[in-house]
Enzyme design. Structure first.
Site, mmCIF file in Angstrom:
data_model
loop_
_atom_site.group_PDB
_atom_site.id
_atom_site.type_symbol
_atom_site.label_atom_id
_atom_site.label_comp_id
_atom_site.label_asym_id
_atom_site.label_seq_id
_atom_site.Cartn_x
_atom_site.Cartn_y
_atom_site.Cartn_z
ATOM 1 N N GLU A 74 2.805 54.084 18.242
ATOM 2 C CA GLU A 74 2.271 52.743 18.479
ATOM 3 C C GLU A 74 0.952 52.546 17.733
ATOM 4 O OE1 GLU A 74 1.128 49.849 22.272
ATOM 5 O OE2 GLU A 74 1.039 52.024 22.507
ATOM 6 N N LYS A 109 5.812 43.655 21.670
ATOM 7 C CA LYS A 109 5.724 44.378 22.940
ATOM 8 C C LYS A 109 5.892 43.440 24.128
ATOM 9 C CE LYS A 109 2.457 47.718 25.029
ATOM 10 N NZ LYS A 109 1.207 48.470 24.725
ATOM 11 N N CYS A 151 5.697 51.277 24.141
ATOM 12 C CA CYS A 151 4.751 51.875 25.077
ATOM 13 C C CYS A 151 4.983 51.499 26.544
ATOM 14 C CB CYS A 151 3.326 51.555 24.639
ATOM 15 S SG CYS A 151 2.084 52.628 25.426
#
Length: 384
Positions: free
Chosen positions: A120, A195, A232
């Site tokens: 990430e 994300k 994540c």
């Protein structure tokens, strides 16, 4: 080196168990079936040692079938530290990490990796703890034509490799996003995923910079298989994993940046659970090192001012749909993890366990629809 850094990896700790039978049984429970290592890559091992990269390999197999040929793909995961001080000029920091990625991606090519995923926000320090806008927003770039994407396009075409490149994106309206860019093995921009879930815990002050993504749960149909990216914090949300599976993902990458004091007990479990529940492969990737920033910061949690996030603990691994998983890369070293995956295993596991057949999707959809309606009440039977 802190005491925490002396704990190199879970595997190294398990190897200290003196009784061979007990050691094998612990591994069986924690890792599933034994996975063979790949063979015939002595030159790559030599190069990895020369450039200071730990390299581990694994091989996931499937039963032979009469009606389908094996669908074998090699995936790679890179974990790394930053390569310039956080107070160095921005371009110097970018150049340093770009140069390191050229080395490590070249190593992946030597291992015949077909699909490679980076960690990430690999292009920068994970500065979102600081809540400072400058200089950190200067690392943001255009998803299609930014400097990092152009470099990945070049390397993807050169090495015939699909590359997943997670960056800090700046769009045409100067809105920032935490984004994974997907480059085809012909060096073409395939698309991006932003994300879905943004943390608000500890020093993870990311909502200061960007909000939840708007790209849904895209699956990218590459020459080597259908892939998705659960960035994540999304790994803490089972429905996020589920949606990628419903859209046909065969491999889901989880590029992350997370620290030991917060999440390490969760780390070995979540991506493995997702692989089991959704009958696909998962690849969990975390950065390493302790990044120290010029100015002290706090996060409204009662802790004293500090200049670092804590230790990013690496430990990247691959999990299969049958519950087996690879050994992890270490907690402290830069590394390349290479896995050879037979994608036929996904359907074989579906046939065995029938999780998808026995799922009650309309029932779940009904419950979620009710949850979103005004006046929702929980279905609780009162005591008498």
């Amino acid at each position: 080196q802190t005491d925490d850094c002396q704990f190199m990896s879970l595997e190294a700790a398990l190897d200290t168990i003196p009784d061979a039978f007990q050691r094998s049984q612990v591994r069986r429970v924690l890792y599933g079936k034994d996975l063979a290592e790949l063979e015939g890559h002595e030159e790559s091992l030599r190069l990895a040692k020369e450039i200071g990269v730990e390299m581990k390999t694994c091989k996931f197999t499937a039963d032979e079938e009469e009606t389908r040929r094996p669908r074998v793909v090699r995936v790679g995961a890179i974990q790394n530290r930053i390569h310039a001080s956080t107070d160095a000029p921005i371009q110097q920091q970018v150049d340093a990490i770009h140069n390191r990625m050229k080395e490590m991606i070249g190593l992946a090519h030597g291992m015949r990796v077909n699909i490679l995923c980076l960690q990430e926000a690999w292009t920068m320090p994970f500065a979102f703890c600081t809540r400072e806008k400058h200089p950190w927003t200067q690392f943001a770039e255009d998803a299609e034509e930014g400097a990092s994407t152009l470099l990945m396009k070049e390397l993807a075409q050169q090495y015939n490799m699909v590359i997943v490149s997670p960056i800090l994106e700046r769009d045409v309206h100067d809105v920032l996003w935490n984004t994974a860019v997907v480059i085809s093995n012909r060096g073409q921009y395939l698309g991006k995923h932003r994300k879905n879930h943004i943390p608000r815990v500890g020093d993870f002050n990311e909502s200061t910079y960007y909000m939840e993504g708007d790209t849904g749960h895209p699956v990218f149909d590459t020459d080597f298989g259908k892939i998705a990216i659960n960035i994540c914090y999304g790994r803490h949300h089972p429905l996020n994993w589920l949606a990628f599976g419903l859209n046909g993902a065969e491999i889901v990458f989880n590029p992350s940046a997370t620290v030991g004091a917060l999440s390490e007990p969760l780390w070995p479990i979540e991506a493995r659970n997702a692989a089991i529940a959704n009958a696909y492969y998962t690849v969990a990737i975390n950065r390493i090192g302790t990044e120290v920033f010029p100015n002290a910061f706090t996060s409204g949690d009662g802790k004293q001012q500090h200049k670092d996030f804590g230790q990013f603990y690496g430990s990247s691994y691959i999990a299969g749909p049958d519950g087996s998983r690879s050994v992890g890369l270490s907690r402290v070293n830069e590394g390349l993890l290479v896995g050879e995956l037979d994608l036929n295993l996904n359907r074989q596991v579906k046939d065995k366990w029938c999780f998808q057949m026995t799922a009650r999707y309309p029932l779940y959809a009904q419950a979620l629809t009710k949850l979103g309606q005004e006046g929702y009440t929980q279905q609780i039977i009162p005591n008498k």
